[in-house]
Design a protein around this motif. Structure first.
Motif, PDB file in Angstrom:
ATOM      1  N   THR A   1      -3.251  -2.603  -3.736  1.00  0.00           N
ATOM      2  CA  THR A   1      -3.750  -2.105  -4.859  1.00  0.00           C
ATOM      3  C   THR A   1      -3.698  -0.563  -4.511  1.00  0.00           C
ATOM      4  O   THR A   1      -3.530   0.107  -5.429  1.00  0.00           O
ATOM      5  CB  THR A   1      -4.963  -2.502  -5.228  1.00  0.00           C
ATOM      6  OG1 THR A   1      -4.992  -4.042  -5.140  1.00  0.00           O
ATOM      7  CG2 THR A   1      -5.677  -2.015  -6.627  1.00  0.00           C
ATOM      8  N   LEU A   2      -4.494  -0.454  -3.343  1.00  0.00           N
ATOM      9  CA  LEU A   2      -4.383   1.240  -2.997  1.00  0.00           C
ATOM     10  C   LEU A   2      -3.065   1.983  -3.096  1.00  0.00           C
ATOM     11  O   LEU A   2      -2.666   2.986  -3.783  1.00  0.00           O
ATOM     12  CB  LEU A   2      -5.364   1.562  -1.825  1.00  0.00           C
ATOM     13  CG  LEU A   2      -6.560   2.005  -1.882  1.00  0.00           C
ATOM     14  CD1 LEU A   2      -7.487   0.902  -2.474  1.00  0.00           C
ATOM     15  CD2 LEU A   2      -6.965   2.307  -0.479  1.00  0.00           C
TER      16      LEU A   2
ATOM     17  N   PHE B   1     -16.532   7.053  -7.851  1.00  0.00           N
ATOM     18  CA  PHE B   1     -17.212   6.135  -8.750  1.00  0.00           C
ATOM     19  C   PHE B   1     -18.257   6.550  -9.745  1.00  0.00           C
ATOM     20  O   PHE B   1     -18.719   7.468  -9.253  1.00  0.00           O
ATOM     21  CB  PHE B   1     -17.980   4.913  -7.553  1.00  0.00           C
ATOM     22  CG  PHE B   1     -18.466   3.666  -8.320  1.00  0.00           C
ATOM     23  CD1 PHE B   1     -17.855   2.622  -8.152  1.00  0.00           C
ATOM     24  CD2 PHE B   1     -19.684   4.091  -8.980  1.00  0.00           C
ATOM     25  CE1 PHE B   1     -18.504   1.411  -8.835  1.00  0.00           C
ATOM     26  CE2 PHE B   1     -20.205   2.882  -9.370  1.00  0.00           C
ATOM     27  CZ  PHE B   1     -19.459   1.609  -9.403  1.00  0.00           C
TER      28      PHE B   1
ATOM     29  N   ARG C   1     -10.130   3.161   2.124  1.00  0.00           N
ATOM     30  CA  ARG C   1      -8.903   3.683   2.975  1.00  0.00           C
ATOM     31  C   ARG C   1      -9.406   3.156   4.597  1.00  0.00           C
ATOM     32  O   ARG C   1      -8.710   2.743   5.301  1.00  0.00           O
ATOM     33  CB  ARG C   1      -8.431   4.930   3.028  1.00  0.00           C
ATOM     34  CG  ARG C   1      -7.497   5.179   1.697  1.00  0.00           C
ATOM     35  CD  ARG C   1      -6.962   6.847   1.936  1.00  0.00           C
ATOM     36  NE  ARG C   1      -7.989   7.828   1.689  1.00  0.00           N
ATOM     37  CZ  ARG C   1      -8.481   7.979   0.381  1.00  0.00           C
ATOM     38  NH1 ARG C   1      -8.185   7.717  -0.375  1.00  0.00           N
ATOM     39  NH2 ARG C   1      -9.637   9.115   0.418  1.00  0.00           N
TER      40      ARG C   1
ATOM     41  N   GLY D   1     -12.648   6.149  -2.409  1.00  0.00           N
ATOM     42  CA  GLY D   1     -11.261   6.100  -2.061  1.00  0.00           C
ATOM     43  C   GLY D   1     -11.357   5.970  -0.393  1.00  0.00           C
ATOM     44  O   GLY D   1     -10.743   5.308   0.212  1.00  0.00           O
TER      45      GLY D   1
ATOM     46  N   GLY E   1      -1.572   2.667  -6.228  1.00  0.00           N
ATOM     47  CA  GLY E   1      -2.137   3.681  -7.147  1.00  0.00           C
ATOM     48  C   GLY E   1      -2.913   2.876  -8.287  1.00  0.00           C
ATOM     49  O   GLY E   1      -3.276   3.486  -9.110  1.00  0.00           O
ATOM     50  N   GLN E   2      -3.286   1.597  -8.232  1.00  0.00           N
ATOM     51  CA  GLN E   2      -4.033   0.813  -9.333  1.00  0.00           C
ATOM     52  C   GLN E   2      -5.474   0.975  -8.888  1.00  0.00           C
ATOM     53  O   GLN E   2      -5.781   1.122  -7.749  1.00  0.00           O
ATOM     54  CB  GLN E   2      -3.648  -0.539  -9.484  1.00  0.00           C
ATOM     55  CG  GLN E   2      -1.751  -0.444  -9.489  1.00  0.00           C
ATOM     56  CD  GLN E   2      -1.717  -0.123 -11.099  1.00  0.00           C
ATOM     57  OE1 GLN E   2      -2.417   0.466 -11.955  1.00  0.00           O
ATOM     58  NE2 GLN E   2      -0.581  -0.174 -11.634  1.00  0.00           N
ATOM     59  N   LEU E   3      -6.333   0.307  -9.762  1.00  0.00           N
ATOM     60  CA  LEU E   3      -7.731   0.166  -9.292  1.00  0.00           C
ATOM     61  C   LEU E   3      -8.182  -1.148  -8.859  1.00  0.00           C
ATOM     62  O   LEU E   3      -7.786  -2.207  -9.149  1.00  0.00           O
ATOM     63  CB  LEU E   3      -8.439   0.459 -10.689  1.00  0.00           C
ATOM     64  CG  LEU E   3      -8.430   1.737 -11.221  1.00  0.00           C
ATOM     65  CD1 LEU E   3      -9.595   1.653 -12.382  1.00  0.00           C
ATOM     66  CD2 LEU E   3      -8.740   3.170 -10.318  1.00  0.00           C
TER      67      LEU E   3
ATOM     68  N   ARG F   1      -1.419   6.712 -10.714  1.00  0.00           N
ATOM     69  CA  ARG F   1      -3.104   7.110 -10.482  1.00  0.00           C
ATOM     70  C   ARG F   1      -3.242   8.185 -11.700  1.00  0.00           C
ATOM     71  O   ARG F   1      -4.212   7.919 -12.118  1.00  0.00           O
ATOM     72  CB  ARG F   1      -2.991   7.954  -9.101  1.00  0.00           C
ATOM     73  CG  ARG F   1      -3.099   7.039  -8.011  1.00  0.00           C
ATOM     74  CD  ARG F   1      -2.912   7.539  -6.692  1.00  0.00           C
ATOM     75  NE  ARG F   1      -3.680   8.211  -6.252  1.00  0.00           N
ATOM     76  CZ  ARG F   1      -3.853   9.335  -5.350  1.00  0.00           C
ATOM     77  NH1 ARG F   1      -2.827   9.811  -4.915  1.00  0.00           N
ATOM     78  NH2 ARG F   1      -5.059   9.923  -5.130  1.00  0.00           N
TER      79      ARG F   1
ATOM     80  N   GLN G   1     -17.988  -0.304 -14.481  1.00  0.00           N
ATOM     81  CA  GLN G   1     -18.576   0.437 -13.671  1.00  0.00           C
ATOM     82  C   GLN G   1     -19.654   1.322 -13.663  1.00  0.00           C
ATOM     83  O   GLN G   1     -20.692   1.558 -12.965  1.00  0.00           O
ATOM     84  CB  GLN G   1     -17.571   1.074 -12.611  1.00  0.00           C
ATOM     85  CG  GLN G   1     -16.468   0.415 -11.961  1.00  0.00           C
ATOM     86  CD  GLN G   1     -15.531   0.968 -11.070  1.00  0.00           C
ATOM     87  OE1 GLN G   1     -15.611   2.146 -10.622  1.00  0.00           O
ATOM     88  NE2 GLN G   1     -14.436   0.429 -10.667  1.00  0.00           N
TER      89      GLN G   1
HETATM   90  P1  AMP Z   1      -9.421   8.260  -4.394  1.00  0.00           P
HETATM   91  O1  AMP Z   1      -9.390   8.892  -2.821  1.00  0.00           O
HETATM   92  O2  AMP Z   1     -10.662   8.643  -4.936  1.00  0.00           O
HETATM   93  O3  AMP Z   1      -8.203   9.022  -5.056  1.00  0.00           O
HETATM   94  O4  AMP Z   1      -9.167   6.820  -4.381  1.00  0.00           O
HETATM   95  C1  AMP Z   1      -8.168   6.136  -3.915  1.00  0.00           C
HETATM   96  C2  AMP Z   1      -7.859   4.676  -4.387  1.00  0.00           C
HETATM   97  O5  AMP Z   1      -9.084   4.086  -4.057  1.00  0.00           O
HETATM   98  C3  AMP Z   1      -7.777   4.818  -5.908  1.00  0.00           C
HETATM   99  O6  AMP Z   1      -6.605   5.125  -6.365  1.00  0.00           O
HETATM  100  C4  AMP Z   1      -8.025   3.278  -6.127  1.00  0.00           C
HETATM  101  O7  AMP Z   1      -7.083   2.189  -5.785  1.00  0.00           O
HETATM  102  C5  AMP Z   1      -9.327   2.956  -5.069  1.00  0.00           C
HETATM  103  N1  AMP Z   1     -10.562   3.384  -5.559  1.00  0.00           N
HETATM  104  C6  AMP Z   1     -11.383   4.249  -5.195  1.00  0.00           C
HETATM  105  N2  AMP Z   1     -12.501   4.170  -5.889  1.00  0.00           N
HETATM  106  C7  AMP Z   1     -12.294   3.198  -6.946  1.00  0.00           C
HETATM  107  C8  AMP Z   1     -13.011   2.803  -8.084  1.00  0.00           C
HETATM  108  N3  AMP Z   1     -14.338   3.303  -8.333  1.00  0.00           N
HETATM  109  N4  AMP Z   1     -12.875   1.811  -8.603  1.00  0.00           N
HETATM  110  C9  AMP Z   1     -11.573   1.144  -8.428  1.00  0.00           C
HETATM  111  N5  AMP Z   1     -10.681   1.532  -7.524  1.00  0.00           N
HETATM  112  C10 AMP Z   1     -11.197   2.595  -6.550  1.00  0.00           C
END
Ligand code: AMP
Length: 224
Positions: free
Chosen positions: A57-58, A91, A41, A37, A61-63, A176, A97
């Motif tokens: 996408t971020l 991840f 960012r 993430g 809050g989608q993947l 999320r 994945q």
């Molecule tokens: P996080 O900081 O882990 O909450 O991640 C923030 C955002 O990054 C997530 O809501 C996704 O949009 C994206 N993201 C982070 N890691 C992944 C992943 N392994 N697969 C898909 N999207 C991801």
């Protein structure tokens, strides 16, 4: 025998404190930690091609698509120093994945040591995420809660700005948490048969939670 260079996956709903724990665990073992993430960012902040592709996408809050994430991890693993363990925070997030990671780790002969899930109720996750701010521009980025008056004052005194992540806004939080339940929570079932999973209570002082994680990892029997 104490664990030397563990290979750890850190799971948990948004707001569970994965990044905070990651920062504490790198003090315990020689690990390279990756937050996917955070990496994404940074791509957005730097305006790179990847950043432009993933920004919306971020924010929703989608993947991000699996193929893009798997490519990122493939490159990252190839550059990992052999004398370091690793900790992945964020991840894998889907079964696809996780399957790809299994293949990459088998190729690299780097078997997983532990899969740790930080356990947090939905209400606590919502409370944490809604009040979460990043203190930006006052030294290393610090995650603080808006109700923590001392931390807020400290950030402002140092000339920092309190920034809210776009995906910490209410609609994105709902997405999320839903994505986590639908896509990521089933990964515990994926890893359970290998005997690698451990659930750790994510409520309490960060140092206490880190101690619980360390005890869980130390308790895992290293695989040959
Ligand atoms: P996080 O900081 O882990 O909450 O991640 C923030 C955002 O990054 C997530 O809501 C996704 O949009 C994206 N993201 C982070 N890691 C992944 C992943 N392994 N697969 C898909 N999207 C991801």
């Amino acid at each position: 025998m104490p664990i030397q260079r563990p290979h750890i996956l850190l799971f948990g709903p948004p707001g569970a404190g994965k990044s905070t724990q990651s920062a504490l665990l790198v003090r315990k073992w020689p690990l390279v930690a990756l937050s996917t993430g955070k990496l994404l960012r940074e791509e957005v902040a730097q305006g790179t091609a990847i950043g432009a592709q993933v920004r919306d996408t971020l924010a929703r809050g989608q993947l991000v698509p699996d193929d893009m994430m798997i490519d990122i991890i493939r490159i990252w693993l190839a550059q990992l120093p052999p004398d370091k363990g690793f900790l992945l925070d964020g991840f894998p997030r889907t079964v696809r994945q996780a399957q790809a990671l299994d293949g990459l780790l088998a190729e690299a002969k780097r078997p997983l040591t532990a899969v740790i899930k930080l356990n947090l109720s939905v209400s606590e996750a919502v409370a944490r995420l809604g009040g979460r701010r990043i203190c930006y521009g006052a030294g290393p980025e610090e995650i603080i809660h808006i109700n923590d008056e001392a931390a807020v004052a400290r950030c402002i005194q140092r000339g920092g700005l309190l920034v809210q992540r776009p995906d910490d806004l209410p609609n994105a939080i709902v997405n999320r948490l839903a994505v986590h339940d639908a896509e990521t929570e089933p990964l515990m079932d994926f890893y359970r048969p290998a005997g690698l999973t451990h659930v750790v209570d994510a409520v309490g002082a960060p140092e206490d939670i880190a101690r619980r994680i360390i005890a869980a990892v130390e308790g895992m029997v290293p695989r040959p």
